[in-house]
Design an enzyme around this catalytic site. Structure first.
Site, PDB file in Angstrom:
ATOM      1  CG  ASN A  48      -2.207  -0.707   0.982  1.00 58.12           C
ATOM      2  OD1 ASN A  48      -2.761  -0.616  -0.096  1.00 58.12           O
ATOM      3  ND2 ASN A  48      -2.712  -1.411   1.986  1.00 58.12           N
ATOM      4  CG  ASP A  62      -6.646  -7.715   1.021  1.00 52.92           C
ATOM      5  OD1 ASP A  62      -6.798  -6.484   0.852  1.00 52.92           O
ATOM      6  OD2 ASP A  62      -6.436  -8.207   2.139  1.00 52.92           O
ATOM      7  CG  HIS A 120      -8.169   0.862  -0.388  1.00 50.31           C
ATOM      8  ND1 HIS A 120      -7.251   1.009   0.631  1.00 50.31           N
ATOM      9  CD2 HIS A 120      -8.174  -0.459  -0.703  1.00 50.31           C
ATOM     10  CE1 HIS A 120      -6.717  -0.167   0.921  1.00 50.31           C
ATOM     11  NE2 HIS A 120      -7.265  -1.078   0.124  1.00 50.31           N
ATOM     12  CE1 TYR A 173      -9.051   0.982   3.661  1.00 45.70           C
ATOM     13  CE2 TYR A 173      -9.855  -0.905   2.434  1.00 45.70           C
ATOM     14  CZ  TYR A 173      -8.995  -0.356   3.377  1.00 45.70           C
ATOM     15  OH  TYR A 173      -8.095  -1.159   4.033  1.00 45.70           O
TER      16      TYR A 173
END
Ligand code: G6P
Ligand code: MN
Length: 441
Positions: free
Chosen positions: A147, A170, A199, A264
């Protein structure tokens, strides 16, 4: 059948034992001859690797195992690099979360100012991994789930446009698993349509192979329960704070009732709620340090001390089996359909062709081929335009060493209320990241 040679970059990660166990339980579908761990932190890696060595001796004695901090040794003669590095480790994640919160702003590892700060740390480290890979194993593919994936992917597009790297996350995989439980199917039964940034995306359709459409059923369920399901999701996202995130998806769906949201989005749609429900002195980094890290490192030390792996000390990280699916797709040219982070090039037809987007792709031995998702609605388009500009500004700021562009990136983030607050956060982040970021001027 060819057997593959793998290096895991991030050997000292809390995720490494679970991923190694998953790989060892997948040898029939993805044979491995050699597994190496690589990390730039020798102490952390040694704890994990000594225990993994004992585990491998027990469950897969034929697979050669080694670990190293030497890039040449790590990257020579490898077919795949599985990368999950965390630049700055958990202590810097804690800063990423706590500094914005001290200004009343969302503190999250990949979203908002925290993700921007982490992005600036990750870019040089990922570029270095790519350079090692290309120098020592030019045919190797990097499967990257480090990330913040959106900023990392944009940096790859700009700085290493020809690298054999696939950026993947994931989260959509985990959510698809939840969806499969909700409708009584397996994830393999379901094909999705999805668009967004990492996200930061939405499902527009979830169907089985016969074409039966489960989207209305899922929308109905998620509007009441979010993605919370009765069935336990293996070892992933079991902590109360994650359960709360999955429940909150109901409120995300209320904003876009036709599209199933990525969890997210809560940081962008309900930042006030997130800040109210955060403890500025004890964030997710603290939960992980006191939970997963203690458990995994404790288990590793116990295995090494006893000199023997009994069999159940490390759980098999089944949620990570998408990494094997991805490696297989490349190695065996399976053209499996998977969500990857790729250059848009028209896949979302009314969005910037040079944005790195997360869309379904067919993956084969040339990498991912994005599937066209067509035009997206005005609301999501507006949000994505704003967010992709943030991500591009961070990469531009990195390349040009520009304070101004970092300030603009923070100002533009939907999580930050004003240019004033953005500057205050940036100035704190610069101090905290002095050992990692390039000097900005
Ligand atoms: C999800 C995301 C990952 C992220 C992880 C953090 O799985 O897709 O990108 O790193 O959550 O989980 P943690 O348990 O460390 O908060
Ligand atoms: Mn992710």
């Amino acid at each position: 059948m060819k057997k593959f040679s793998i290096v895991i970059a991030g050997g000292g990660s809390t995720y490494t034992p679970g991923i190694v166990m998953m790989l060892m339980h997948s040898l029939d579908r993805f044979p491995i001859r050699s597994l190496k761990l690589y990390d730039n932190n020798p102490e952390r890696q040694k704890v994990i690797a000594d225990a993994v060595a004992l585990a491998m001796k027990k469950v897969a004695p034929d697979v050669a195992f080694s670990y190293t901090t030497d890039p040449e040794e790590a990257f020579t003669d490898v077919d795949f690099c599985m990368a999950h590095i965390r630049s700055g480790g958990y202590p810097m994640r804690e800063q990423d979360e706590k500094i914005p919160l001290s200004h009343g702003v969302v503190g999250q590892e990949t979203c908002g100012p925290g993700g921007i700060a982490y992005g600036m740390r990750s870019i040089p480290d990922i570029m270095q991994l790519i350079d090692y890979m290309e120098k020592y194993s030019p045919n190797c593919w990097m499967l990257n789930y480090s990330n913040p994936a959106s900023i990392v992917a944009e940096a790859c597009r700009v700085l290493r446009p020809h690298a054999k790297i696939i950026n993947i996350c994931d989260m959509p995989v985990g959510t698809l698993r939840r969806m499969s439980y909700i409708v009584g199917k397996t994830p393999q039964d379901l094909d999705v349509r999805y668009f967004g940034l990492n996200h930061f995306g939405w499902w527009t359709s979830v169907k089985d192979k016969d074409g039966t459409d489960y989207t209305p059923q899922l929308i109905d369920y998620v509007s009441k329960n979010g993605y919370l399901t009765q069935k336990a999701i293996e070892t992933q996202h079991m902590d109360a704070s994650w359960q709360e995130t999955h429940r909150k998806a109901a409120d995300l769906l209320a904003v876009t009732p036709d599209c199933l949201p990525n969890t997210y989005l809560k940081y962008y749609l309900y930042p006030d709620y997130v800040v109210e429900h955060s403890d500025p002195n004890y964030t997710r980094a603290n939960e992980v340090i006191d939970g997963r890290e203690k458990n995994v490192f404790g288990a590793a030390r116990a295995i090494t001390a006893s000199g023997e792996f009994k069999g159940d000390e490390f759980s098999i990280d089944n949620h990570a089996s998408f990494i094997v699916d991805l490696a297989r797709a490349i190695a065996y040219n399976t053209h499996e359909r998977m969500l990857c982070i790729v250059e848009n090039k028209g896949a979302i037809s009314n969005f910037d062709p040079h944005a790195m987007v997360e869309v379904p792709c067919l993956v084969g031995n040339d990498g991912p081929e994005p599937l066209c998702q067509g035009e997206i609605p005005t609301f999501q388009l507006g949000m994505m335009n704003q967010q992709v500009a943030v991500e591009k500004l961070v990469v531009e700021a990195y390349c040009e060493r520009s304070y101004q562009k970092m300030w603009q990136a923070l100002t533009l983030s939907k999580t930050v209320p004003s240019a004033k607050v953005a500057k205050e956060i940036l100035d704190d982040l610069i101090v905290a990241n002095k050992d990692y970021w390039p000097e900005l001027h």
